[in-house]
Design an enzyme around this catalytic site. Sequence first.
Site, PDB file in Angstrom:
ATOM      1  N   ILE A  63      10.731  16.652   3.367  1.00  0.00           N
ATOM      2  CA  ILE A  63      12.149  16.408   3.058  1.00  0.00           C
ATOM      3  C   ILE A  63      12.224  15.864   1.637  1.00  0.00           C
ATOM      4  O   ILE A  63      11.651  14.811   1.350  1.00  0.00           O
ATOM      5  CB  ILE A  63      12.781  15.348   3.996  1.00  0.00           C
ATOM      6  CG1 ILE A  63      12.298  15.509   5.439  1.00  0.00           C
ATOM      7  CG2 ILE A  63      14.297  15.365   3.916  1.00  0.00           C
ATOM      8  CD1 ILE A  63      12.496  14.257   6.281  1.00  0.00           C
ATOM      9  N   HIS A  64      12.935  16.578   0.758  1.00  0.00           N
ATOM     10  CA  HIS A  64      13.091  16.006  -0.582  1.00  0.00           C
ATOM     11  C   HIS A  64      14.328  16.489  -1.329  1.00  0.00           C
ATOM     12  O   HIS A  64      14.727  15.895  -2.321  1.00  0.00           O
ATOM     13  CB  HIS A  64      11.857  16.303  -1.439  1.00  0.00           C
ATOM     14  CG  HIS A  64      11.838  17.676  -2.032  1.00  0.00           C
ATOM     15  ND1 HIS A  64      11.404  18.773  -1.333  1.00  0.00           N
ATOM     16  CD2 HIS A  64      12.229  18.127  -3.238  1.00  0.00           C
ATOM     17  CE1 HIS A  64      11.499  19.844  -2.089  1.00  0.00           C
ATOM     18  NE2 HIS A  64      12.016  19.497  -3.249  1.00  0.00           N
ATOM     19  N   ARG A  65      14.977  17.574  -0.870  1.00  0.00           N
ATOM     20  CA  ARG A  65      16.119  18.127  -1.609  1.00  0.00           C
ATOM     21  C   ARG A  65      17.277  17.132  -1.674  1.00  0.00           C
ATOM     22  O   ARG A  65      17.577  16.446  -0.687  1.00  0.00           O
ATOM     23  CB  ARG A  65      16.609  19.410  -0.952  1.00  0.00           C
ATOM     24  CG  ARG A  65      15.679  20.590  -1.133  1.00  0.00           C
ATOM     25  CD  ARG A  65      15.847  21.244  -2.481  1.00  0.00           C
ATOM     26  NE  ARG A  65      14.972  22.391  -2.613  1.00  0.00           N
ATOM     27  CZ  ARG A  65      14.911  23.165  -3.694  1.00  0.00           C
ATOM     28  NH1 ARG A  65      15.682  22.900  -4.738  1.00  0.00           N
ATOM     29  NH2 ARG A  65      14.080  24.184  -3.746  1.00  0.00           N
ATOM     30  N   ASP A 112      12.740  21.569   3.486  1.00  0.00           N
ATOM     31  CA  ASP A 112      13.824  21.955   2.584  1.00  0.00           C
ATOM     32  C   ASP A 112      13.259  22.362   1.225  1.00  0.00           C
ATOM     33  O   ASP A 112      13.989  22.573   0.267  1.00  0.00           O
ATOM     34  CB  ASP A 112      14.866  20.837   2.445  1.00  0.00           C
ATOM     35  CG  ASP A 112      14.287  19.521   1.934  1.00  0.00           C
ATOM     36  OD1 ASP A 112      13.105  19.494   1.522  1.00  0.00           O
ATOM     37  OD2 ASP A 112      15.015  18.506   1.948  1.00  0.00           O
TER      38      ASP A 112
END
Length: 358
Positions: A205-207, A278
């Site tokens: 998860i990083h967007r 993502d």
Amino acid sequence: MKIITVVGARPQFVKAAVVSRALQQHSNMHELIVHTGQHYDTNMSDIFFEEMQIPKPAYNLEIKESLHGMMTGKMMMGIEQILLDEKPATVLVYGDTNSTMAAALAASKLHIPVAHVEAGLRSFNMQMPEEINRIVTDKVSNLLFCPTQTAVNNLHAEGFTQAFYNIHLTGDVMYDAAQFYFERSAPRIIEQLQLKPGAFILATIHRAENTNNIAHLAAIVTALNELHKTTEVVVPLHPRTAKLINQLDIKPAFTIIDPVGYFDMLQLLHHCVLVITDSGGLQKEAYFFKKFCVIMREQTEWKELVEHGFATIAGSDTRHILTQANEFLTGSFTGEAALYGDGKAGENIANILEKYLN
């Protein structure tokens, strides 16, 4: 002929390693690497240069600003001075980061040819800073290296013509990298974490669309927690995301690990049963390792994965993530990596660059 390669973020280090290795086979081309510093901690930056034996950057701008405008402006200033000093024949950029656009703009204003690896990708979501970066970079580039036919088609649809742009279908350098480096990696991360091969889900998860929206982030954490009850979920967590998750009322029950190097990530991909992400790059890498992928976004640049049934778009909706993940966990993956070339993208790019510069 001098080539300046500008990188700044983790995926770019991997892509640059492939092309750098190919450029070294051409004695008349000399590459200098500029690291903007966009990813700057050891696990997000230094380890990649060490593991992948990428030539050490000739310059490191160490720009760590958080605001897009300030970051991009400072990068342009630093890159411009390097270009004035070094006078390269071309500037080589990768992907869709602020580093990519800053280098492309600085070079084009100095009338230095720009070569863009991963040209033509589109999510058609202008809320994504990456979409703005890739569109601007394509517009000012002289050489457009497209990883897929879809990317070529996107450029043609936007009015890019061969008469004014050098558009080339090269294949995907990430496929080259996955093939080359997996053979040189070892399953130490699997052993260290005591993971059971084929029995864990790999998630990232990083967007900004997820991390900047507390509701989205909470929904994702809820979904991963639920999946973790029956299948272990392992999340190499981006430092920024880790800080935000700690602010949630919903606490993660899944397995959190520090960001890992590229070799360890390849091993996690090889041994996992499913990928939930993502990330743009990880969607393809899941495919390279014959793993289904649940995409936690509303769209993807790699729509051929969805069209062929290898990935699905679930957004940040808890129910959709769970439904799609459970369907894939009971499915059987079949497919070849022909969607992204034959593993010679780096070689193709180096050969085209040499012809162009001559």
